[in-house]
Scaffold this motif. Sequence first.
Motif, PDB file in Angstrom:
ATOM      1  N   LEU A   1      86.561  11.981  53.000  1.00 39.84           N
ATOM      2  CA  LEU A   1      85.661  13.020  53.511  1.00 39.84           C
ATOM      3  C   LEU A   1      86.240  14.433  53.339  1.00 39.84           C
ATOM      4  O   LEU A   1      85.581  15.409  53.710  1.00 39.84           O
ATOM      5  CB  LEU A   1      85.346  12.774  54.990  1.00 39.84           C
ATOM      6  CG  LEU A   1      84.721  11.411  55.334  1.00 39.84           C
ATOM      7  CD1 LEU A   1      84.540  11.280  56.836  1.00 39.84           C
ATOM      8  CD2 LEU A   1      83.382  11.216  54.630  1.00 39.84           C
ATOM      9  N   ALA A   2      87.481  14.502  52.818  1.00 38.84           N
ATOM     10  CA  ALA A   2      88.160  15.790  52.620  1.00 38.84           C
ATOM     11  C   ALA A   2      88.224  16.625  53.905  1.00 38.84           C
ATOM     12  O   ALA A   2      87.864  17.802  53.937  1.00 38.84           O
ATOM     13  CB  ALA A   2      87.503  16.579  51.487  1.00 38.84           C
ATOM     14  N   VAL A   3      88.661  15.965  54.963  1.00 37.99           N
ATOM     15  CA  VAL A   3      88.890  16.667  56.239  1.00 37.99           C
ATOM     16  C   VAL A   3      90.296  16.281  56.729  1.00 37.99           C
ATOM     17  O   VAL A   3      90.839  15.264  56.294  1.00 37.99           O
ATOM     18  CB  VAL A   3      87.832  16.265  57.318  1.00 37.99           C
ATOM     19  CG1 VAL A   3      86.446  16.762  56.933  1.00 37.99           C
ATOM     20  CG2 VAL A   3      87.832  14.767  57.584  1.00 37.99           C
ATOM     21  N   PRO A   4      90.894  17.078  57.625  1.00 35.79           N
ATOM     22  CA  PRO A   4      92.243  16.724  58.075  1.00 35.79           C
ATOM     23  C   PRO A   4      92.291  15.481  58.967  1.00 35.79           C
ATOM     24  O   PRO A   4      91.346  15.218  59.714  1.00 35.79           O
ATOM     25  CB  PRO A   4      92.708  17.960  58.843  1.00 35.79           C
ATOM     26  CG  PRO A   4      91.486  18.728  59.164  1.00 35.79           C
ATOM     27  CD  PRO A   4      90.450  18.369  58.150  1.00 35.79           C
ATOM     28  N   HIS A   5      93.392  14.748  58.840  1.00 32.73           N
ATOM     29  CA  HIS A   5      93.666  13.598  59.709  1.00 32.73           C
ATOM     30  C   HIS A   5      94.545  14.116  60.836  1.00 32.73           C
ATOM     31  O   HIS A   5      95.668  14.547  60.603  1.00 32.73           O
ATOM     32  CB  HIS A   5      94.397  12.526  58.878  1.00 32.73           C
ATOM     33  CG  HIS A   5      95.036  11.452  59.709  1.00 32.73           C
ATOM     34  ND1 HIS A   5      96.203  10.830  59.341  1.00 32.73           N
ATOM     35  CD2 HIS A   5      94.665  10.882  60.881  1.00 32.73           C
ATOM     36  CE1 HIS A   5      96.522   9.925  60.256  1.00 32.73           C
ATOM     37  NE2 HIS A   5      95.607   9.938  61.197  1.00 32.73           N
ATOM     38  N   ILE A   6      94.024  14.101  62.042  1.00 29.96           N
ATOM     39  CA  ILE A   6      94.792  14.620  63.182  1.00 29.96           C
ATOM     40  C   ILE A   6      95.215  13.444  64.058  1.00 29.96           C
ATOM     41  O   ILE A   6      94.396  12.860  64.771  1.00 29.96           O
ATOM     42  CB  ILE A   6      93.953  15.640  63.989  1.00 29.96           C
ATOM     43  CG1 ILE A   6      93.541  16.800  63.057  1.00 29.96           C
ATOM     44  CG2 ILE A   6      94.742  16.142  65.192  1.00 29.96           C
ATOM     45  CD1 ILE A   6      92.683  17.863  63.711  1.00 29.96           C
ATOM     46  N   SER A   7      96.492  13.080  63.948  1.00 32.99           N
ATOM     47  CA  SER A   7      97.026  11.963  64.721  1.00 32.99           C
ATOM     48  C   SER A   7      97.938  12.525  65.803  1.00 32.99           C
ATOM     49  O   SER A   7      98.975  13.124  65.498  1.00 32.99           O
ATOM     50  CB  SER A   7      97.816  11.033  63.801  1.00 32.99           C
ATOM     51  OG  SER A   7      98.777  10.302  64.542  1.00 32.99           O
TER      52      SER A   7
END
Length: 209
Positions: free
Chosen positions: A24-30
Amino acid sequence: MRIILLGPPGAGKGTQAVRLAEKLAVPHISTGDILRRNVVKKTKLGLQAQPYMATGKLVPDNLVIEMTAKRLKEKDARKGFILDGFPRTLAQANALEDLTEIDVVVNLFLDPEDLVKRSTGRQVCPNCEAVYHVLTNPPRKTNVCDKCGSDLVQREDDKEEVVRTRITTYEDLTEPLCMYYKEKALLRDVYASGHIEEIFERILEALRR
Ligand code: AMP
């Protein structure tokens, strides 16, 4: 899209979140990754969080909420994000409502005994944070990261006793969020057993629903 990935430890949230963020070309915020980086760097937050993380307990809400609010304000999160590991309590879910809208909550579910097997077989790269599994997603060379060549390690909190505490913590504090998001008609349940690709397809299907 602004997506929350919910699910117990070992359900494969991290693995799927990385793929989804790429797709989705969005950041992965873990929040787990951010906290672990703080622990390694021995920041004030890291030193406060470490004893909770090592024993499988949740880091206090105020610390995690402040940290996540800061991350969500960064420019890259404006176009959407995959939130992995947050919210984990009702207080966090309420705080999140004041920070941003959410489009969909994907709930990965599995049998409890599978969860223990999954977490205790996990290996992570201490350098680039890539995640593997000795049975379901092994690296090409045993114990060596495919991406950067570093030696893989087991997370301290993936030891069986700590995993069991983390699962109980999940059931007591995080599972109620399923009802919270169901009532808001945001929840999509996805069965998280099977091959990584197969589960990923189920997630994409759930997002189209
Ligand atoms: P994870 O990598 O998501 O399994 O997170 C690892 C550990 O970090 C958890 O067992 C908690 O101790 C802590 N943690 C991560 N996210 C949160 C959160 N949203 N609230 C409280 N503690 C968290």
